[in-house]
Design a protein around this motif. Structure first.
Motif, PDB file in Angstrom:
ATOM      1  N   MET A   1      49.746  56.553  27.996  1.00 15.20           N
ATOM      2  CA  MET A   1      50.292  55.209  28.072  1.00 15.20           C
ATOM      3  C   MET A   1      49.326  54.336  28.868  1.00 15.20           C
ATOM      4  N   SER A   2      48.988  53.217  28.314  1.00 14.22           N
ATOM      5  CA  SER A   2      48.033  52.336  28.997  1.00 14.22           C
ATOM      6  C   SER A   2      48.752  51.523  30.082  1.00 14.22           C
ATOM      7  N   ASP A   3      47.969  51.130  31.055  1.00  9.11           N
ATOM      8  CA  ASP A   3      48.495  50.351  32.166  1.00  9.11           C
ATOM      9  C   ASP A   3      48.785  48.929  31.689  1.00  9.11           C
ATOM     10  N   PRO A   4      50.024  48.446  31.827  1.00  7.24           N
ATOM     11  CA  PRO A   4      50.346  47.103  31.345  1.00  7.24           C
ATOM     12  C   PRO A   4      49.633  46.002  32.138  1.00  7.24           C
ATOM     13  N   LEU A   5      49.208  46.307  33.355  1.00  8.60           N
ATOM     14  CA  LEU A   5      48.502  45.312  34.172  1.00  8.60           C
ATOM     15  C   LEU A   5      46.988  45.367  33.970  1.00  8.60           C
ATOM     16  N   GLY A   6      46.528  46.331  33.176  1.00 11.66           N
ATOM     17  CA  GLY A   6      45.093  46.478  32.939  1.00 11.66           C
ATOM     18  C   GLY A   6      44.414  45.210  32.448  1.00 11.66           C
ATOM     19  N   PRO A   7      44.956  44.548  31.426  1.00 11.78           N
ATOM     20  CA  PRO A   7      44.322  43.309  30.948  1.00 11.78           C
ATOM     21  C   PRO A   7      44.267  42.213  32.017  1.00 11.78           C
ATOM     22  N   LEU A   8      45.305  42.144  32.852  1.00  7.80           N
ATOM     23  CA  LEU A   8      45.310  41.150  33.918  1.00  7.80           C
ATOM     24  C   LEU A   8      44.186  41.424  34.915  1.00  7.80           C
ATOM     25  N   PHE A   9      44.044  42.692  35.315  1.00  6.89           N
ATOM     26  CA  PHE A   9      42.986  43.039  36.248  1.00  6.89           C
ATOM     27  C   PHE A   9      41.603  42.815  35.627  1.00  6.89           C
ATOM     28  N   ASP A  10      41.464  43.105  34.346  1.00  8.01           N
ATOM     29  CA  ASP A  10      40.199  42.842  33.649  1.00  8.01           C
ATOM     30  C   ASP A  10      39.884  41.347  33.661  1.00  8.01           C
ATOM     31  N   ALA A  11      40.897  40.525  33.411  1.00 11.04           N
ATOM     32  CA  ALA A  11      40.698  39.072  33.412  1.00 11.04           C
ATOM     33  C   ALA A  11      40.322  38.582  34.806  1.00 11.04           C
ATOM     34  N   LEU A  12      40.991  39.094  35.845  1.00 10.47           N
ATOM     35  CA  LEU A  12      40.666  38.704  37.214  1.00 10.47           C
ATOM     36  C   LEU A  12      39.247  39.109  37.585  1.00 10.47           C
ATOM     37  N   GLU A  13      38.829  40.292  37.154  1.00 10.96           N
ATOM     38  CA  GLU A  13      37.468  40.750  37.429  1.00 10.96           C
ATOM     39  C   GLU A  13      36.457  39.834  36.747  1.00 10.96           C
ATOM     40  N   SER A  14      36.750  39.424  35.529  1.00 11.01           N
ATOM     41  CA  SER A  14      35.877  38.522  34.795  1.00 11.01           C
ATOM     42  C   SER A  14      35.780  37.168  35.485  1.00 11.01           C
ATOM     43  N   ILE A  15      36.927  36.648  35.934  1.00  9.33           N
ATOM     44  CA  ILE A  15      36.940  35.363  36.648  1.00  9.33           C
ATOM     45  C   ILE A  15      36.145  35.462  37.934  1.00  9.33           C
ATOM     46  N   ASN A  16      36.323  36.549  38.687  1.00  6.16           N
ATOM     47  CA  ASN A  16      35.580  36.743  39.927  1.00  6.16           C
ATOM     48  C   ASN A  16      34.078  36.783  39.655  1.00  6.16           C
ATOM     49  N   SER A  17      33.679  37.464  38.599  1.00  2.00           N
ATOM     50  CA  SER A  17      32.269  37.535  38.237  1.00  2.00           C
ATOM     51  C   SER A  17      31.721  36.150  37.908  1.00  2.00           C
ATOM     52  N   GLU A  18      32.497  35.363  37.158  1.00  2.00           N
ATOM     53  CA  GLU A  18      32.067  34.005  36.818  1.00  2.00           C
ATOM     54  C   GLU A  18      31.943  33.135  38.073  1.00  2.00           C
ATOM     55  N   LEU A  19      32.917  33.241  38.978  1.00  3.84           N
ATOM     56  CA  LEU A  19      32.872  32.453  40.202  1.00  3.84           C
ATOM     57  C   LEU A  19      31.658  32.819  41.054  1.00  3.84           C
ATOM     58  N   THR A  20      31.353  34.107  41.127  1.00  8.63           N
ATOM     59  CA  THR A  20      30.182  34.542  41.868  1.00  8.63           C
ATOM     60  C   THR A  20      28.915  33.942  41.252  1.00  8.63           C
ATOM     61  N   GLY A  21      28.849  33.938  39.928  1.00 11.49           N
ATOM     62  CA  GLY A  21      27.705  33.334  39.242  1.00 11.49           C
ATOM     63  C   GLY A  21      27.606  31.846  39.505  1.00 11.49           C
ATOM     64  N   PHE A  22      28.752  31.134  39.471  1.00 10.56           N
ATOM     65  CA  PHE A  22      28.752  29.702  39.752  1.00 10.56           C
ATOM     66  C   PHE A  22      28.308  29.423  41.185  1.00 10.56           C
ATOM     67  N   ALA A  23      28.768  30.246  42.138  1.00 14.50           N
ATOM     68  CA  ALA A  23      28.381  30.061  43.537  1.00 14.50           C
ATOM     69  C   ALA A  23      26.870  30.241  43.694  1.00 14.50           C
ATOM     70  N   ALA A  24      26.309  31.235  43.024  1.00 15.08           N
ATOM     71  CA  ALA A  24      24.866  31.453  43.100  1.00 15.08           C
ATOM     72  C   ALA A  24      24.112  30.279  42.472  1.00 15.08           C
ATOM     73  N   ARG A  25      24.611  29.788  41.336  1.00 17.68           N
ATOM     74  CA  ARG A  25      23.960  28.655  40.668  1.00 17.68           C
ATOM     75  C   ARG A  25      24.032  27.409  41.543  1.00 17.68           C
ATOM     76  N   LEU A  26      25.186  27.148  42.149  1.00 15.82           N
ATOM     77  CA  LEU A  26      25.335  26.006  43.039  1.00 15.82           C
ATOM     78  C   LEU A  26      24.373  26.113  44.216  1.00 15.82           C
ATOM     79  N   ALA A  27      24.241  27.307  44.779  1.00 16.16           N
ATOM     80  CA  ALA A  27      23.314  27.506  45.891  1.00 16.16           C
ATOM     81  C   ALA A  27      21.889  27.173  45.466  1.00 16.16           C
TER      82      ALA A  27
END
Length: 191
Positions: A1-27
């Motif tokens: 049985m797959s974790d029902p929160l898995g997609p949410l955590f994947d989306a949060l990880e993706s958002i965090n990665s994007e934010l880190t990239g934006f912070a580096a670009r802004l710097a």
């Protein structure tokens, strides 16, 4: 049985990665002058800077900075500290995430490292060994910072070292910028 929160955590990880990239670009944009102050040559002085503008690498004594300039300079300094903390993967034992700006000696050390960094990396005419010497000063400075306080500000003595990414939280940056530099009383406005 797959974790029902898995997609949410994947989306949060993706958002965090994007934010880190934006912070580096802004710097990078801030370093290039694209965000603050615009392109070189847009000022009113002989060298394209506005009259009375601080020269990159000039020493900073926070208690001597004019009230009108302090907030912008503090924001620039804060952005640099957060960028360096992330770039050099500082732990909370090396620089406490929750209160570094409240320690005058830490701010003084970081301010010296900031102005030294500006001198080393913004001097195209005489770069020579500046970046290498700055890195030597950085390592010694970070070591000193880690020894400047004991107790609640560090957590490496009986807990596993922790690492918080600084540049992905705009609320944190705003909190630090709004707090302003330590031990600087605002001057009363003229009536």
């Amino acid at each position: 049985m797959s974790d029902p929160l898995g997609p949410l955590f994947d989306a949060l990880e993706s958002i965090n990665s994007e934010l880190t990239g934006f912070a580096a670009r802004l710097a990078r944009l801030e370093d290039a002058g694209s965000v603050r102050g615009g392109p070189k040559g847009g000022g009113t002085g002989e060298d394209g800077e506005s009259p009375g503008a601080r020269v990159a690498g000039a020493p900073v004594s926070w208690h001597k900075v004019k009230d009108d300039d302090r907030k912008e300079m503090w924001a620039e300094f804060t952005a640099w500290v957060i960028r360096m903390a992330d770039q050099y993967e500082l732990t909370t034992e090396q620089l406490p995430h929750g209160c570094w700006w409240e320690h005058g000696s830490v701010v003084a050390e970081l301010t010296a490292l900031w102005t030294g960094w500006e001198s080393a990396y913004n001097n195209e005419e005489d770069a020579q060994a500046g970046p290498y010497l700055w890195h030597d000063a950085w390592s010694r400075g970070v070591e000193r910072i880690g020894r400047m306080w004991l107790g609640e500000c560090t957590n490496g003595y009986h807990k596993q070292k922790s690492r918080t990414v600084w540049g992905t939280d705009p609320t944190y940056r705003k909190k630090v910028v709004d707090a302003g530099p330590p031990n600087v009383a605002t001057r009363p406005e003229a009536a």
